[in-house]
Write a protein that holds these residues in place. Structure first.
Motif, PDB file in Angstrom:
ATOM      1  N   TYR A   3      36.173   0.480  -5.013  1.00 32.89           N
ATOM      2  CA  TYR A   3      35.745   0.344  -3.622  1.00 32.89           C
ATOM      3  C   TYR A   3      36.933   0.566  -2.706  1.00 32.89           C
ATOM      4  O   TYR A   3      38.077   0.306  -3.071  1.00 32.89           O
ATOM      5  N   ALA A   5      37.954  -0.765   1.116  1.00 32.28           N
ATOM      6  CA  ALA A   5      37.608  -1.682   2.201  1.00 32.28           C
ATOM      7  C   ALA A   5      38.502  -1.372   3.384  1.00 32.28           C
ATOM      8  O   ALA A   5      39.717  -1.217   3.229  1.00 32.28           O
ATOM      9  N   ILE A  58      33.478  -9.779  -4.774  1.00 33.74           N
ATOM     10  CA  ILE A  58      33.605  -9.144  -3.454  1.00 33.74           C
ATOM     11  C   ILE A  58      33.245 -10.153  -2.371  1.00 33.74           C
ATOM     12  O   ILE A  58      33.940 -10.282  -1.364  1.00 33.74           O
ATOM     13  N   THR A  62      35.921 -11.486   0.546  1.00 36.77           N
ATOM     14  CA  THR A  62      35.682 -11.346   1.982  1.00 36.77           C
ATOM     15  C   THR A  62      35.520 -12.712   2.656  1.00 36.77           C
ATOM     16  O   THR A  62      35.934 -12.889   3.795  1.00 36.77           O
ATOM     17  N   PHE A  70      35.178  -6.631   7.386  1.00 39.42           N
ATOM     18  CA  PHE A  70      35.339  -5.628   6.340  1.00 39.42           C
ATOM     19  C   PHE A  70      34.225  -4.598   6.397  1.00 39.42           C
ATOM     20  O   PHE A  70      33.057  -4.947   6.548  1.00 39.42           O
ATOM     21  N   ASP A  71      34.597  -3.331   6.250  1.00 28.86           N
ATOM     22  CA  ASP A  71      33.657  -2.249   5.972  1.00 28.86           C
ATOM     23  C   ASP A  71      33.954  -1.818   4.549  1.00 28.86           C
ATOM     24  O   ASP A  71      35.092  -1.440   4.232  1.00 28.86           O
ATOM     25  N   LEU A  72      32.944  -1.906   3.673  1.00 31.71           N
ATOM     26  CA  LEU A  72      33.135  -1.604   2.250  1.00 31.71           C
ATOM     27  C   LEU A  72      32.435  -0.312   1.874  1.00 31.71           C
ATOM     28  O   LEU A  72      31.299  -0.068   2.290  1.00 31.71           O
TER      29      LEU A  72
END
Length: 93
Positions: A3, A5, A58, A62, A70-72
């Motif tokens: 991922y 983030a 996750i 966060t 957060f943008d994941l």
């Protein structure tokens, strides 16, 4: 799974000092591996490349940073990226 983030945090001095202090002693959740992190030189953002197979890790990560949004984005490792991209294009209308 890998991922990316994008972490966005306040630029005020007090918050930055608190985040920096916590980051040095932070213990990542089980099954969560921080592959690489990058800090925006202008401040206010960080890019985090991490790997995990558990959604709970996750959520835990966060939640441990309440002042950060957060943008994941899930990503595919480069050795599989091109075949995965081509397969997705075949499925798209």
């Amino acid at each position: 799974m890998h991922y990316i983030a994008i972490a966005i945090f306040p630029k005020d001095t007090k918050t930055l000092a608190e985040i920096a202090g916590r980051r040095h002693t932070y213990r990542y959740p089980a099954a969560f591996s921080n592959v690489q992190s990058y800090l925006d030189v202008q401040g206010g953002r960080a890019i985090i490349h991490f790997e995990t197979d558990e959604a709970a890790s996750i959520l835990r990560y966060t939640a441990d940073w309440p002042e950060v949004s957060f943008d994941l984005f899930p990503v595919v490792p480069s050795d599989n990226a091109w075949p995965t991209f081509l397969a997705s294009k075949k499925l798209s209308p």
